[in-house]
Design an enzyme around this catalytic site. Structure first.
Site, PDB file in Angstrom:
ATOM      1  N   ASP A  62       0.866  -1.180   0.000  1.00  0.00           N
ATOM      2  CA  ASP A  62       0.000   0.000   0.000  1.00  0.00           C
ATOM      3  C   ASP A  62       0.904   1.231   0.000  1.00  0.00           C
ATOM      4  O   ASP A  62       1.499   1.583   1.016  1.00  0.00           O
ATOM      5  CB  ASP A  62      -0.895  -0.022   1.242  1.00  0.00           C
ATOM      6  CG  ASP A  62      -1.778   1.211   1.364  1.00  0.00           C
ATOM      7  OD1 ASP A  62      -1.999   1.880   0.338  1.00  0.00           O
ATOM      8  OD2 ASP A  62      -2.243   1.504   2.490  1.00  0.00           O
ATOM      9  N   VAL A  63       1.034   1.879  -1.163  1.00  0.00           N
ATOM     10  CA  VAL A  63       1.919   3.030  -1.320  1.00  0.00           C
ATOM     11  C   VAL A  63       1.112   4.304  -1.065  1.00  0.00           C
ATOM     12  O   VAL A  63       0.308   4.719  -1.911  1.00  0.00           O
ATOM     13  CB  VAL A  63       2.557   3.075  -2.719  1.00  0.00           C
ATOM     14  CG1 VAL A  63       3.526   4.251  -2.826  1.00  0.00           C
ATOM     15  CG2 VAL A  63       3.279   1.764  -3.020  1.00  0.00           C
ATOM     16  N   GLY A  64       1.329   4.899   0.106  1.00  0.00           N
ATOM     17  CA  GLY A  64       0.644   6.140   0.440  1.00  0.00           C
ATOM     18  C   GLY A  64       1.535   7.337   0.201  1.00  0.00           C
ATOM     19  O   GLY A  64       2.733   7.201  -0.089  1.00  0.00           O
ATOM     20  N   ASN A  65       0.985   8.531   0.346  1.00  0.00           N
ATOM     21  CA  ASN A  65       1.764   9.742   0.117  1.00  0.00           C
ATOM     22  C   ASN A  65       2.866   9.933   1.149  1.00  0.00           C
ATOM     23  O   ASN A  65       3.905  10.521   0.842  1.00  0.00           O
ATOM     24  CB  ASN A  65       0.834  10.962   0.122  1.00  0.00           C
ATOM     25  CG  ASN A  65       0.061  11.088  -1.171  1.00  0.00           C
ATOM     26  OD1 ASN A  65       0.632  11.322  -2.215  1.00  0.00           O
ATOM     27  ND2 ASN A  65      -1.248  10.912  -1.082  1.00  0.00           N
TER      28      ASN A  65
ATOM     29  N   THR B 101       4.683   3.886   3.084  1.00  0.00           N
ATOM     30  CA  THR B 101       4.392   2.683   2.312  1.00  0.00           C
ATOM     31  C   THR B 101       4.321   1.513   3.275  1.00  0.00           C
ATOM     32  O   THR B 101       5.238   1.296   4.062  1.00  0.00           O
ATOM     33  CB  THR B 101       5.465   2.419   1.248  1.00  0.00           C
ATOM     34  OG1 THR B 101       5.457   3.496   0.298  1.00  0.00           O
ATOM     35  CG2 THR B 101       5.229   1.110   0.522  1.00  0.00           C
TER      36      THR B 101
ATOM     37  N   ASP C 238      -6.403   2.562  -2.613  1.00  0.00           N
ATOM     38  CA  ASP C 238      -6.512   2.166  -1.216  1.00  0.00           C
ATOM     39  C   ASP C 238      -7.955   2.216  -0.730  1.00  0.00           C
ATOM     40  O   ASP C 238      -8.384   1.368   0.068  1.00  0.00           O
ATOM     41  CB  ASP C 238      -5.623   3.049  -0.337  1.00  0.00           C
ATOM     42  CG  ASP C 238      -5.910   4.538  -0.510  1.00  0.00           C
ATOM     43  OD1 ASP C 238      -6.481   4.938  -1.533  1.00  0.00           O
ATOM     44  OD2 ASP C 238      -5.546   5.310   0.406  1.00  0.00           O
TER      45      ASP C 238
ATOM     46  N   ASP D 243     -10.078   5.686   7.711  1.00  0.00           N
ATOM     47  CA  ASP D 243      -8.672   5.341   7.460  1.00  0.00           C
ATOM     48  C   ASP D 243      -7.793   6.551   7.788  1.00  0.00           C
ATOM     49  O   ASP D 243      -7.829   7.574   7.111  1.00  0.00           O
ATOM     50  CB  ASP D 243      -8.505   4.942   5.994  1.00  0.00           C
ATOM     51  CG  ASP D 243      -7.114   4.387   5.685  1.00  0.00           C
ATOM     52  OD1 ASP D 243      -6.208   4.533   6.529  1.00  0.00           O
ATOM     53  OD2 ASP D 243      -6.937   3.811   4.599  1.00  0.00           O
TER      54      ASP D 243
ATOM     55  N   SER E  98       0.634  23.078  27.688  1.00  0.00           N
ATOM     56  CA  SER E  98       0.572  23.288  26.238  1.00  0.00           C
ATOM     57  C   SER E  98       0.656  21.966  25.492  1.00  0.00           C
ATOM     58  O   SER E  98      -0.026  21.754  24.481  1.00  0.00           O
ATOM     59  CB  SER E  98       1.711  24.217  25.792  1.00  0.00           C
ATOM     60  OG  SER E  98       1.550  25.506  26.332  1.00  0.00           O
TER      61      SER E  98
END
Length: 259
Positions: free
Chosen positions: A6-9, A12, A109, A129, A184
């Site tokens: 699964d190659v995501g932006n 991977t 995807d 997702d 914070s």
């Protein structure tokens, strides 16, 4: 063994899937949009060797990529492996009915998520997702993928804030002890993590109302799903490997295999 990719932006994800259909090994790597086929092949070889496997252990490969610049490199790499393979994003006929104006524009995807969720959890079903973007994928009662929501992802939102407020950049992305942050760091964690959970809860409620399906299954997946799941009330199932199994299911569909 079958290799799902699964190659995501941003990341991977790779998974080795055994005969049972379960993911038995999983890896994550930063997505390099300039990677060559040689570099991809080296990454595959090293990951497999680190767990006692080799390329010879892999019988077939399927890749779902949302990064157009890597399409040629992955195609070249798969050709060199000389194993049966499939690029999910290049399919002309979707493996699941898509009731949208432009089906070919739907990310690979998202199709994998919808197909696996339908097979495992029935219809209607909603998948949230948590990746570079937070995608909400919707399968209608008749089993068709009908779209959903694309929102800025958790890390994308956090990094944008870190760039503007450098003192906050060392804050770990984790669940704070309370929604009302007393420091914070806790306030930022609440805004990012609890905020993501609240967004998911609100959008899922609206989607269920539009579907006319209150209480339908809502599946959480993606890299930060486990973190958000700890403070989110709308998920019925945490399934981090849904996409990898969905890629495998698409492969089996096009091979004519049932189940």
């Amino acid at each position: 063994m079958f290799l799902s990719v699964d190659v995501g932006n941003t990341q991977t994800t790779l998974g080795l899937i055994g005969p049972s259909g379960d993911v038995c090994q999983c890896w994550r790597a930063q997505t390099d949009k300039r990677a060559t086929s040689d570099e991809i092949l080296m990454i595959l070889t090293n990951f497999l060797a680190g767990r006692g496997y080799s390329l010879e252990s892999v019988d077939a490969v399927a890749v779902a990529s949302v990064v157009p610049s890597l399409q040629h490199a992955w195609n070249a790499c798969l050709a060199r492996l000389r194993k049966p393979h499939l690029m999910v994003g290049t399919l002309k006929e979707p493996p699941i009915p898509i009731r949208m104006p432009y089906p070919t524009q739907v990310g690979a995807d998202r199709i994998a998520n919808a197909m696996e969720a339908l097979a495992c959890y029935g219809a209607p079903v909603i998948v949230v997702d948590f990746g570079t973007a937070t995608n909400i994928d919707v399968v209608a009662p008749d089993g068709a993928f009908v779209g959903g929501v694309i929102a800025p992802g958790i890390m994308l939102s956090a990094e944008a804030l870190f760039q503007r407020a450098s003192k906050l950049s060392s804050t770990p992305i984790e669940v704070p002890p309370h929604t009302i942050g007393s420091t914070s760091e806790e306030a930022l964690q609440s805004g990012i993590v609890v905020g993501a959970a609240a967004m998911a809860e609100g959008l899922v409620a609206r989607i269920q109302e539009e579907l006319g399906a209150p209480g339908c299954p809502v599946i959480a997946t993606g890299g930060l799903a486990r973190t958000v799941d700890a403070v989110c009330t709308c998920f019925t199932q945490l399934d981090p490997q849904l996409t990898l199994r969905g890629i495998h299911r698409i492969w089996r569909h096009y091979r004519g295999e049932q189940g």
